[in-house]
Design a protein around this motif. Structure first.
Motif, PDB file in Angstrom:
ATOM      1  N   UNK A 140     148.201 -22.140  17.975  1.00 19.19           N
ATOM      2  CA  UNK A 140     147.859 -20.806  18.484  1.00 19.19           C
ATOM      3  C   UNK A 140     146.365 -20.648  18.767  1.00 19.19           C
ATOM      4  N   UNK A 141     145.528 -21.306  17.968  1.00 20.59           N
ATOM      5  CA  UNK A 141     144.086 -21.253  18.219  1.00 20.59           C
ATOM      6  C   UNK A 141     143.744 -21.925  19.532  1.00 20.59           C
ATOM      7  N   UNK A 142     144.454 -22.995  19.865  1.00 21.58           N
ATOM      8  CA  UNK A 142     144.217 -23.672  21.138  1.00 21.58           C
ATOM      9  C   UNK A 142     144.589 -22.761  22.305  1.00 21.58           C
ATOM     10  N   UNK A 143     145.731 -22.084  22.176  1.00 22.96           N
ATOM     11  CA  UNK A 143     146.136 -21.129  23.208  1.00 22.96           C
ATOM     12  C   UNK A 143     145.103 -20.016  23.333  1.00 22.96           C
ATOM     13  N   UNK A 144     144.677 -19.481  22.193  1.00 21.69           N
ATOM     14  CA  UNK A 144     143.697 -18.394  22.204  1.00 21.69           C
ATOM     15  C   UNK A 144     142.391 -18.830  22.859  1.00 21.69           C
ATOM     16  N   UNK A 145     141.953 -20.052  22.572  1.00 23.32           N
ATOM     17  CA  UNK A 145     140.717 -20.549  23.160  1.00 23.32           C
ATOM     18  C   UNK A 145     140.801 -20.664  24.668  1.00 23.32           C
ATOM     19  N   UNK A 162     130.256 -14.857  22.864  1.00 26.81           N
ATOM     20  CA  UNK A 162     130.380 -16.034  22.016  1.00 26.81           C
ATOM     21  C   UNK A 162     131.773 -16.080  21.393  1.00 26.81           C
ATOM     22  N   UNK A 163     132.374 -17.275  21.272  1.00 34.14           N
ATOM     23  CA  UNK A 163     133.692 -17.391  20.651  1.00 34.14           C
ATOM     24  C   UNK A 163     133.651 -17.315  19.124  1.00 34.14           C
ATOM     25  N   UNK A 168     136.082 -17.119  13.659  1.00 34.57           N
ATOM     26  CA  UNK A 168     136.128 -16.515  12.324  1.00 34.57           C
ATOM     27  C   UNK A 168     137.515 -15.956  12.057  1.00 34.57           C
ATOM     28  N   UNK A 169     138.084 -15.281  13.064  1.00 30.49           N
ATOM     29  CA  UNK A 169     139.451 -14.757  12.913  1.00 30.49           C
ATOM     30  C   UNK A 169     140.418 -15.872  12.544  1.00 30.49           C
ATOM     31  N   UNK A 170     140.356 -16.975  13.258  1.00 34.49           N
ATOM     32  CA  UNK A 170     141.325 -18.044  12.995  1.00 34.49           C
ATOM     33  C   UNK A 170     141.067 -18.711  11.649  1.00 34.49           C
ATOM     34  N   UNK A 171     139.825 -18.921  11.286  1.00 39.77           N
ATOM     35  CA  UNK A 171     139.506 -19.521   9.987  1.00 39.77           C
ATOM     36  C   UNK A 171     140.032 -18.644   8.854  1.00 39.77           C
ATOM     37  N   UNK A 172     139.869 -17.340   8.994  1.00 41.60           N
ATOM     38  CA  UNK A 172     140.375 -16.423   7.968  1.00 41.60           C
ATOM     39  C   UNK A 172     141.893 -16.408   7.937  1.00 41.60           C
ATOM     40  N   UNK A 173     142.516 -16.519   9.096  1.00 38.14           N
ATOM     41  CA  UNK A 173     143.980 -16.563   9.156  1.00 38.14           C
ATOM     42  C   UNK A 173     144.517 -17.765   8.389  1.00 38.14           C
ATOM     43  N   UNK A 174     143.934 -18.927   8.639  1.00 39.12           N
ATOM     44  CA  UNK A 174     144.378 -20.154   7.955  1.00 39.12           C
ATOM     45  C   UNK A 174     144.080 -20.071   6.456  1.00 39.12           C
ATOM     46  N   UNK A 216     139.257  -8.777  11.081  1.00 39.91           N
ATOM     47  CA  UNK A 216     138.746  -9.643  12.149  1.00 39.91           C
ATOM     48  C   UNK A 216     139.787  -9.855  13.243  1.00 39.91           C
ATOM     49  N   UNK A 217     141.064  -9.837  12.875  1.00 37.40           N
ATOM     50  CA  UNK A 217     142.113  -9.909  13.895  1.00 37.40           C
ATOM     51  C   UNK A 217     142.050  -8.689  14.796  1.00 37.40           C
TER      52      UNK A 217
END
Length: 245
Positions: A140-145, A162-163, A168-174, A216-217
């Protein structure tokens, strides 16, 4: 300037003699983003409430370890409050997940409007990527990027965000997913007061981290939605004829 919040419009007409590839019209993600703003805000509130109930269990266990007297009614009440918080968290999670996936699919489809074939991951992956075991920690992070890049206005220096927010959103999700699994396992396996206290502390950390991740989401959803609306407005201005002075 036209308002793209409620409008849909397609790509510019072909300038060659052959038909261009079909591109789905832009569909505003604003309404879904508004719903997610409310749902993620609710998630933050429910998570913090759950963390407070976890803290109450931790306090009771600490008193017991210190030789203090804890009434059975207090333990029963604490357990019931945690159960209520758990039900609320599941209900909010289901509702938020459904709306988020719909929004995620919407912005992925819009990415094709902005730049056809710019995304390696096809639009179906905006839904399917979440259901692939293990791989759902990065697909999902790849799709989001890819959607983020397609939605960026590369012609404007002021519109190249800036991404970092997305990362940060994805790191917190994981992190929330991993900590939550460990905390839940520790709570289910707790066999004594000391283990219960430790498990309650881990649950408190997990719920607090989930609240931060939800915040963050929310910011990520609002930012990407704004990026798409801004770029769609710029595209529409290029498509529609300009009034003559």
């Amino acid at each position: 300037m036209s308002d793209t919040s409620q409008n849909t419009f397609g790509p510019p007409p072909a300038v060659t003699g052959h038909l261009p590839p079909y591109v789905a019209p832009f569909r505003s993600p604003r309404g879904l983003a508004t719903a997610l703003t409310a749902l993620f805000s609710l998630t933050v509130g429910v998570d913090l409430l759950a963390a407070a109930f976890d803290a109450n269990v931790w306090r009771l266990m600490d008193e017991m370890l210190g030789g203090g007297s804890v009434e059975d009614a207090d333990l029963t009440r604490a357990d019931a409050l945690q159960a209520v918080a758990g039900v609320l968290q599941v209900a909010v999670l289901v509702a938020t997940s459904v709306v988020f996936v719909i929004w995620f699919y919407r912005v992925r489809r819009n990415a094709d409007f902005f730049a056809l074939d710019s995304c390696e991951m096809k639009s179906g992956w905006a839904i399917g990527a979440w259901f692939v075991p293990i791989a759902n920690l990065w697909l999902p992070r790849k799709v989001a990027g890819e959607v983020w890049d397609a939605s960026t206005d590369w012609d404007s220096e002021a519109r190249r965000p800036s991404p970092t927010l997305m990362n940060v959103w994805w790191a917190l999700f994981v992190a929330t997913w991993l900590v939550g699994r460990v905390a839940t396992s520790a709570y289910e396996d707790a066999a004594g007061v000391e283990e219960m206290k430790r498990a309650a502390g881990m649950m408190m950390l997990s719920d607090t981290l989930d609240a931060v991740a939800a915040l963050f989401a929310l910011l990520f959803v609002r930012k990407l939605t704004r990026m798409q609306l801004d770029k769609a407005t710029a595209r529409q201005e290029q498509i529609l004829p300009q009034p003559q002075p």
